[in-house]
Scaffold this motif. Sequence first.
Motif, mmCIF file in Angstrom:
data_model
loop_
_atom_site.group_PDB
_atom_site.id
_atom_site.type_symbol
_atom_site.label_atom_id
_atom_site.label_comp_id
_atom_site.label_asym_id
_atom_site.label_seq_id
_atom_site.Cartn_x
_atom_site.Cartn_y
_atom_site.Cartn_z
ATOM 1 N N THR B 14 -18.959 -37.556 33.507
ATOM 2 C CA THR B 14 -18.355 -36.806 32.422
ATOM 3 C C THR B 14 -18.401 -35.324 32.735
ATOM 4 O O THR B 14 -17.479 -34.597 32.425
ATOM 5 N N VAL B 91 -0.821 -28.705 17.019
ATOM 6 C CA VAL B 91 -1.451 -29.641 17.957
ATOM 7 C C VAL B 91 -0.401 -30.540 18.606
ATOM 8 O O VAL B 91 -0.444 -30.806 19.803
ATOM 9 N N VAL B 202 -7.626 -20.423 13.216
ATOM 10 C CA VAL B 202 -9.061 -20.640 13.398
ATOM 11 C C VAL B 202 -9.368 -22.127 13.533
ATOM 12 O O VAL B 202 -10.103 -22.546 14.425
ATOM 13 N N VAL B 203 -8.790 -22.924 12.651
ATOM 14 C CA VAL B 203 -9.075 -24.363 12.694
ATOM 15 C C VAL B 203 -8.578 -24.963 14.005
ATOM 16 O O VAL B 203 -9.282 -25.752 14.649
ATOM 17 N N LEU B 206 -10.941 -24.093 16.627
ATOM 18 C CA LEU B 206 -12.202 -24.837 16.482
ATOM 19 C C LEU B 206 -12.077 -26.264 16.997
ATOM 20 O O LEU B 206 -12.994 -26.805 17.582
ATOM 21 N N ILE B 207 -10.915 -26.875 16.739
ATOM 22 C CA ILE B 207 -10.784 -28.285 17.084
ATOM 23 C C ILE B 207 -10.236 -28.502 18.487
ATOM 24 O O ILE B 207 -10.108 -29.643 18.937
ATOM 25 N N LYS B 209 -11.348 -28.136 21.620
ATOM 26 C CA LYS B 209 -12.110 -28.914 22.592
ATOM 27 C C LYS B 209 -12.279 -30.375 22.161
ATOM 28 O O LYS B 209 -12.016 -31.286 22.955
ATOM 29 N N PRO B 210 -12.710 -30.633 20.916
ATOM 30 C CA PRO B 210 -12.824 -32.042 20.520
ATOM 31 C C PRO B 210 -11.502 -32.796 20.640
ATOM 32 O O PRO B 210 -11.476 -33.941 21.080
ATOM 33 N N ILE B 211 -10.392 -32.173 20.258
ATOM 34 C CA ILE B 211 -9.104 -32.849 20.356
ATOM 35 C C ILE B 211 -8.771 -33.149 21.801
ATOM 36 O O ILE B 211 -8.241 -34.213 22.123
ATOM 37 N N ASN B 213 -10.850 -33.790 24.059
ATOM 38 C CA ASN B 213 -11.669 -34.954 24.407
ATOM 39 C C ASN B 213 -11.056 -36.237 23.878
ATOM 40 O O ASN B 213 -11.030 -37.255 24.557
ATOM 41 N N VAL B 214 -10.544 -36.175 22.641
ATOM 42 C CA VAL B 214 -9.912 -37.364 22.059
ATOM 43 C C VAL B 214 -8.712 -37.777 22.896
ATOM 44 O O VAL B 214 -8.538 -38.940 23.248
ATOM 45 N N LEU B 215 -7.864 -36.795 23.224
ATOM 46 C CA LEU B 215 -6.661 -37.097 23.991
ATOM 47 C C LEU B 215 -7.024 -37.646 25.358
ATOM 48 O O LEU B 215 -6.387 -38.570 25.857
ATOM 49 N N SER B 217 -9.719 -39.296 26.136
ATOM 50 C CA SER B 217 -10.264 -40.653 26.062
ATOM 51 C C SER B 217 -9.173 -41.677 25.797
ATOM 52 O O SER B 217 -9.231 -42.792 26.285
#
Lengths: 802, 221
Positions: B14, B91, B202-203, B206-207, B209-211, B213-215, B217
């Motif tokens: 990872t 997004v 801002v949102v 914020l999201i 990096k996590p998004i 990661n979701v994409l 995965s």
Amino acid sequence: MIAEPSHIPASQLCRKTTVTSSIAYAVQLEHIGFSYDRGKTWTLHDLSLHIEQGSYVAIVGANGSGKSTLGRIIAGLSTPDYGTVTLCNQQVFQQQAFPKAYRQVRRHIGVVFQQPDDQLVATVVEDDVAFGPENLHVPSDQIRQRVDASLQQVGLSNRVHHNPLAMSGGQQQRVAIAGMLAMHAKMLILDEPCAMLDTQGRKEVLDVLHQLHDQGTTIVHITHGLEEALQADRIIAMHHGMPQELGKQEAIDFFTHPQPSQPYQPSQPQQTSYLQSIDHSATQSHAQSNQSNEQFNSQPAIWHSQAPADQPVLSAQHISFRFSGSATATLDAMNLEVMSGTITAIRGDNGSGKSTFARILSGIYTPQTGSISICGLPLVSERTTGTKQHSIKAKRKLREQIRTHIGYVMQHPEHQLFAETVAEDVAFGPTNQGLTPEHIQQRVHEALALVGIEHLAGLSPFALSGGQQRLVAIAGVLACHPDVVIWDEPTSSLDADATARVHSIMQELKAHGIASIIITHDEAECSLADHVVTMRKLDAPDVQEQHHHRSLLQQLDPRATLVATLTMMFTTFAVNSPLALAITGLLCLAMMAATRTSPRWLIRSIHPFLALFAIMWVCNLWFTQDGTVLWSWGALSITDMGLWLATLYFCRLVAVIAFGAMLIHATSTVALIDAMHSLMTPLSKLGFHTDELALVASLALRFVPTLGKEAQDIMNAQATRGGSIDAGASSKRLRAMAAIVVPVFAGALRHADQLALALDARCYEGGTGRTHLRQMVFTWKDAVYMLIALADIAAIVWLAFN
Amino acid sequence: MSVSKIEQSRAQQTEQTATQHESSPSLQVPLGNHDDRHATGVGTSGRWSTKRIAVYALFVALAIVASFIELPIFPAAPFLKYDPSGIIGLVAGFAYGPAAAVIVSVLGFVPHLFTNPLGALMNIAIALALSVPASLLYRNKHTRPGALLGIICGSVIALIVAILGNLLITPLYAHMSVAQVAAMIIPILLPFNVLKFVIHGVVTFLIYKPISNVLASTANK
């Protein structure tokens, strides 16, 4: 025999004998192999399998045994890495795929998946069933026949116009099967179709499969339920990618003496373990689980409940609840008392209201009557006004304080993960509680240790297996140090290892005075509990097929209604004289008659806007100073012009909204999308892909309720951890927003994957066009409606300029 | 913390992908088919792959759901509500390109055409102005800073469109001349819109990096 639009008539396609033998085979796999990781490990290796035409085969096996992969290859949805695949007597793969052959063959293979509602592509049963034939370019009148015939075969003829999203799992699966039958599927592959169903649903599906088998359809049923496997003529067990034929007795042995890394066998209903074992690789699992169990048993630090032992930690009295807009109550006078350090199980069938009750106890919903107190604090209290009693929830601040005592683990809690790392996600609750960074770190470490996943702290939650994700979500709830934890189906879809882990956690919590309330289907889970409550579904009136007497507007071509109504709506903004207003009012009334809208319904549907319009009425009144002054208080004066104009603007807005509401009420969304699609045909000549766009639009509308509900569930779950977006400090709200947006996106992508598979299974292909179940025909009535609209527009515009 | 061999190598793996990610963490996802190596060639041979249709449909559904969420953010004017559909458009544009941004922005507001036609048109214009330039800029520079630049540019253009739109449309809702709108409404509307776009930005930041990661995965499934 209905003529097939393909080159080879279906009558011959799957019955033609092969050269070498006189038996007809539906599936012939020769020495195929499949790897998910480019050859590092092989899910299937040198596998050969023959399935005879008309047989009923069950494929069983543990998670990771390759049965789903095999199913997809047999269904013609994916190819192996090597070998030869022949489906319905056509070679579709030999070292490489032959797309044309696959296209031919897929028309006769139906696939039904595990998750009932992820296969639904429409909001009306007949449209969903018609989707397959539409993609096969079946002529419109024949589509109607096929839809009716297949719905009759699955026993759903009385629900042709119903919304499949509102139906039970068993009914939804039958709709999916009907959709495949409407494509005249000769072979049906079912990948764990009963996994998400209750007893009733399972029975319905198995009955249909038997009927179809009797009629000559080849059935391949992938399952890990013994009862379902025994229905088949032939049982094949998959073990690490190798098939093994089992006799009936051997099959019973296979299920009753589980091998290591066998799926958990709940007593009722059968649930699938699609989530992998929490310990990642299969070969290491045994050694791994021993090691982590040892780690786990070495008493991690765990907090002790602060709640006094002699008082109930949760006390719910006389709870009644009904969803707004529902005719029947979900809960009626429920009582529950939970002492600290106990485990209570709440069980009941689907629809008995268990999840709703869990949400009420967590403070997510407020009941109509009843009271709830947590650790002695009143979450919901009962007030008597006159003769009626009703419940009110505690004020915001008190509610937030009470909520720190309750932990809520929703169904599939792994769907609420959002952060960059596991540690950050678990820290969400403590951070919202306003603890110091050191304290937060301590809580995170403690929760991860309790759950047994400290080694995953720095990883992205989205890189973990399903079982691991669930543990992360549970840790996130426990990090808030609740005194009572409410678990909604905590072990659904988990395998034996993970289930055992969750049960140990509950026992550990119990030993430290923390109570658990478990909502469950599973009898074995109930044996953990000190106290079991059974909930029963409240009686509801039977659903009748509504006979739609189509109102006048519904009989018109939706294109006419759409264009005419929209233009009338826009023209209303030009109304500026009493006469014009009167004409508009008259048309409104006429439309109300034509759509059979009651004034009360209309007021109810537009009342959210009325408040806004009222504010604007006041503003307009204040802004307009021309004309004669009628009253004045100091700086404020009201003139006659002001009164007229304010009322004019108000009426205009009401008329616009009313037209829109009636249009939506009278015309189904499906019809509206068809209308828009048809009207956009000139654009397609310019190169816009209107067909695909129309499909995207109708699929989107089908998913709006699903995503809306999921978004709401996630918002509720994060709210129980202290993250709410509508109140609080800005930074907290933004963080809560992120904690909601990310999981909602993740959920949408999950659905997209399944939807793509469903589209493939229904033989959808972009660019080739589709026929349609319904035809729109422009008649004289439509011409009349459009003329009325035209006259209205002409009159308003003329009056505006004169 | 004791780390087992398996988890260590997994973490390393990872880490590797993460460092690849870090050097250019990207939200971009090619919308070919779901599993190139095992494709039958059927679902992807049409103009649009089934994956593309499915993804667009879900994002449009998200935008529609978001467009009905209303949060008060401006204490001065509590009737001005924030809706998160701008984030969805951003997004979608970053992950799938400007075409996706257009489709999501337009189709996301079509249901509102029937309740508030002029408002819906304006919202469509604003959504397009925000997501399309952002997505175009991101195509050239698909990193987190690139996304930020895209959001800023998109916000500026969207702000201009919002002001112009209000100037045109408000006189139809309230008896005010364009000049009156400019004088009285803009001083409230301008800060509200700025706040709205700041929240979007801002949102999304914020999201990010996590998004990604979701994409990542789902792409590997």
